[in-house]
Design a protein around this motif. Structure first.
Motif, PDB file in Angstrom:
ATOM      1  N   PRO A   1      -0.528  11.178   1.286  1.00  0.00           N
ATOM      2  CA  PRO A   1      -0.018  10.642   2.550  1.00  0.00           C
ATOM      3  C   PRO A   1       0.032   9.125   2.560  1.00  0.00           C
ATOM      4  N   VAL A   2      -0.976   8.494   1.943  1.00  0.00           N
ATOM      5  CA  VAL A   2      -0.979   7.034   1.865  1.00  0.00           C
ATOM      6  C   VAL A   2       0.252   6.554   1.103  1.00  0.00           C
TER       7      VAL A   2
ATOM      8  N   LEU B   1       3.116   8.061   0.712  1.00  0.00           N
ATOM      9  CA  LEU B   1       4.337   8.259   1.478  1.00  0.00           C
ATOM     10  C   LEU B   1       4.486   7.170   2.525  1.00  0.00           C
ATOM     11  N   VAL B   2       3.377   6.867   3.208  1.00  0.00           N
ATOM     12  CA  VAL B   2       3.430   5.819   4.220  1.00  0.00           C
ATOM     13  C   VAL B   2       3.779   4.486   3.580  1.00  0.00           C
TER      14      VAL B   2
ATOM     15  N   VAL C   1       8.333  15.580   3.250  1.00  0.00           N
ATOM     16  CA  VAL C   1       7.747  15.158   4.520  1.00  0.00           C
ATOM     17  C   VAL C   1       8.639  14.135   5.202  1.00  0.00           C
TER      18      VAL C   1
ATOM     19  N   PHE D   1      12.063  13.016   9.315  1.00  0.00           N
ATOM     20  CA  PHE D   1      12.696  11.949  10.085  1.00  0.00           C
ATOM     21  C   PHE D   1      14.083  11.635   9.575  1.00  0.00           C
TER      22      PHE D   1
ATOM     23  N   SER E   1      -1.369  14.821   7.759  1.00  0.00           N
ATOM     24  CA  SER E   1      -1.979  13.515   7.544  1.00  0.00           C
ATOM     25  C   SER E   1      -0.929  12.412   7.586  1.00  0.00           C
ATOM     26  N   THR E   2       0.231  12.674   6.989  1.00  0.00           N
ATOM     27  CA  THR E   2       1.273  11.655   6.993  1.00  0.00           C
ATOM     28  C   THR E   2       1.772  11.398   8.406  1.00  0.00           C
ATOM     29  N   LEU E   3       1.989  12.480   9.149  1.00  0.00           N
ATOM     30  CA  LEU E   3       2.544  12.311  10.492  1.00  0.00           C
ATOM     31  C   LEU E   3       1.576  11.545  11.387  1.00  0.00           C
TER      32      LEU E   3
ATOM     33  N   LEU F   1      -0.723   9.367  10.103  1.00  0.00           N
ATOM     34  CA  LEU F   1      -0.991   8.071   9.485  1.00  0.00           C
ATOM     35  C   LEU F   1       0.098   7.052   9.802  1.00  0.00           C
ATOM     36  N   LEU F   2       1.346   7.522   9.919  1.00  0.00           N
ATOM     37  CA  LEU F   2       2.470   6.590  10.070  1.00  0.00           C
ATOM     38  C   LEU F   2       2.301   5.642  11.254  1.00  0.00           C
TER      39      LEU F   2
ATOM     40  N   VAL G   1      -0.567   3.162  10.668  1.00  0.00           N
ATOM     41  CA  VAL G   1      -0.319   2.095   9.700  1.00  0.00           C
ATOM     42  C   VAL G   1       0.504   0.975  10.323  1.00  0.00           C
TER      43      VAL G   1
ATOM     44  N   LEU H   1      -5.937   1.035   3.000  1.00  0.00           N
ATOM     45  CA  LEU H   1      -5.517   2.444   3.036  1.00  0.00           C
ATOM     46  C   LEU H   1      -6.199   3.236   1.924  1.00  0.00           C
TER      47      LEU H   1
END
Lengths: 273, 254
Positions: free
Chosen positions: A85-86, A88-89, A134, A138, B143-145, B147-148, B151, B191
């Motif tokens: 996830p990190v 991807l962000v 993921v 969006f 987690s991504t949804l 975390l965005l 961040v 992070l």
């Protein structure tokens, strides 16, 4: 229920072999799809909007990406998994930050490359494919490029494994080569699924090749050969700079980094000579 | 909120995938336009029209403009020339190709955005966990949804802190790259550090263990929805097979 399992059962040999088979099947699906698309590309796209090729491209590439995820994801250690996830962000946020500098590049794989370098090719491939899936929540148009993203993460991991990240000057070269391969593999998606690229600059390059009479796939492949290697060289360089800037304590906690001596320098545990 | 709340997440997902695949397989712009309009109407009725349409516009406007310029002006396969300026030729075939692909992508993007903006993420996660999907996938998604947005806030704080230390976001390329480094390195470091402690916390709770997972949430499903999903899958598969049979390459090259 004669022996209650008090510890986590170690993954058996058979499980490991079937995962390896899944990985190979995933890679084979991607490669076979590409070869099939290039060999059977419609001679005259005016006959219809390449619907057949679009379905084959979507099906083959997504199947490959999903197989890779199924093979890799369950065996990733938790310490690597929480980084996905990190990554991807980072792909998204650092891409936007780079965009704010006004450079004409579409830099969206920094996190994937960073994970590939720190955690290995398999983790990199899974990160790339998962990122696309993921992120398609969006922006659905990135979903078809999952196979290309997986390839970028995989090649970044292989470059790190071969020690190309130990010396700074090898990094852009590794990125350049990765860009060539990933760009060529992704070109059929841009050509058959979307019929072009979405950027104005890339669109102008494709138009130029089309004006010279190239087929759509050839024009987009040539455009990818112009923009992608440069883009990936920059992405690899940024990822390397980030990896170098991270403290040893952080980078050397990855078994992949320790085992293949990915980054130059001694482990922090070793006494300084 | 809406009726989509009563839908099982997989029903909505199957419908979205089915609509996108059938639209791609059918390759007819009136159908694509109809699917796009239907998705837009559903978005309006679902109360997410603003978000869906603005997100779609960001993606689709550059893509469609690029398609229009690319195929509208340069389409060597075209025969019916409508206008000509030097190397650029406007052909009917090129415009039709741009229309076909533009409407097809529009329909697919709208359908998927409608799904992702109406689905309840917790429901989707427990539905995924109930199937044999690896739990790691659900973790990465959730987690991504979460975390965005966190961040974005963190980056703002880093920028403020660095500006308090004298960072100026102006000037030439080199100084811009310098300010970028001042923001990126702390962000990545923080992070990764967070991820390390999260991994320990997760491992302590048995996240890495093999075996089935249970869920607190129970997502309602019904026989009708199951039937709908099966029918949609069959229809989608039929559309794909029909397209593959009709335009198998041997028939295309003639």
């Amino acid at each position: 229920m004669s022996k209650p399992a008090l510890t986590v059962p170690a993954p058996g040999q058979a499980a490991g072999r079937s995962r390896r088979l899944l990985e190979i099947a995933g890679a084979a699906a991607i490669a076979a799809t590409y070869v099939f698309l290039v060999l059977t590309q419609p001679a005259d796209i005016a006959n219809g909007p390449a619907s057949f090729s679009a379905l084959v491209a979507l099906g083959g590439f997504l199947l490959g990406a999903v197989l890779l995820i199924i093979a890799v994801l369950p065996v990733l250690p938790t310490s690597t998994l929480v980084l996905i996830p990190v990554a991807l962000v980072l792909n998204v946020v650092l891409g936007q930050l780079m965009g704010s500098t006004g450079l004409p590049f579409y830099i969206d794989a920094i996190g994937t490359v960073l994970i590939g370098v720190l955690a290995g090719p398999a983790a990199g491939a899974a990160t790339g494919a998962l990122s696309s899936i993921v992120w398609s929540f969006f922006n659905p148009t990135v979903l078809p490029f999952a196979a290309g993203a997986a390839l970028i993460g995989f090649l970044a991991g292989m470059a790190a494994r071969w020690g190309l990240f130990r010396r700074f000057y090898f990094v852009p070269i590794a990125g350049f080569v990765t860009g060539i391969i990933a760009g060529v593999i992704s070109a059929p998606i841009a050509a058959f699924v979307f019929g072009g690229t979405s950027g104005l600059g890339t669109g102008a390059i494709v138009s130029a090749f089309r004006a010279m009479g190239d087929t759509l796939l050839a024009a987009i492949t040539k455009q990818a050969l112009i923009s992608d290697p440069m883009d990936k060289a920059i992405v690899f360089t940024i990822a390397a700079l980030l990896a170098y800037a991270l403290p040893r304590r952080t980078t050397f906690q990855f078994p992949f980094v320790r085992r293949f001596r990915v980054l130059a320098g001694k482990s922090p545990a070793a006494p300084d000579a | 909120m809406t009726r989509t709340h009563h839908l099982h997440p997989f029903t909505a997902l199957t419908a979205a995938v089915g609509a996108a695949v059938v639209t791609t397989a059918a390759a007819s712009w009136p159908l694509s336009a109809a699917v796009a309009v239907a998705a837009a109407i559903l978005a309006v009725r679902g109360g997410v029209a603003g978000r869906v349409l603005s997100a779609a516009a960001v993606i689709l406007v550059p893509l469609c403009l690029s398609l229009l310029v690319l195929h509208g002006l340069f389409f060597p396969e075209g025969h019916t020339v409508l206008a000509e300026w030097g190397p650029a030729r406007v052909t009917a075939e090129g415009l039709e190709f741009a229309l076909e692909l533009g409407t097809r992508t529009t329909a697919c993007v709208l359908v998927f955005l409608l799904f992702s903006f109406t689905v309840s993420v917790p429901d989707l996660l427990s539905a995924l966990a109930a199937r044999r999907i690896p739990p790691q996938f659900g973790f990465v998604l959730a987690s991504t949804l979460t975390l965005l947005p966190a961040v974005a806030g963190r980056l703002d704080r880093i920028r403020q802190a660095q500006e308090a230390r004298g960072m100026v976001v102006r000037g030439g390329l080199l100084s811009r790259m310098g300010t970028l480094r001042l923001q990126m390195v702390p962000l990545v470091l923080a992070l990764m550090d967070d991820a390390g402690s999260r991994a320990q916390a997760l491992d302590a709770r048995g996240f890495g263990n093999a075996g089935p997972r249970t869920s607190y949430r129970d997502v309602a499903d019904s026989t009708a929805q199951r039937r709908f999903r099966a029918a949609a899958l069959v229809l989608t598969a039929a559309a794909v097979v029909a397209r593959l049979v009709v335009s198998w390459p041997a028939g295309v090259t003639r």
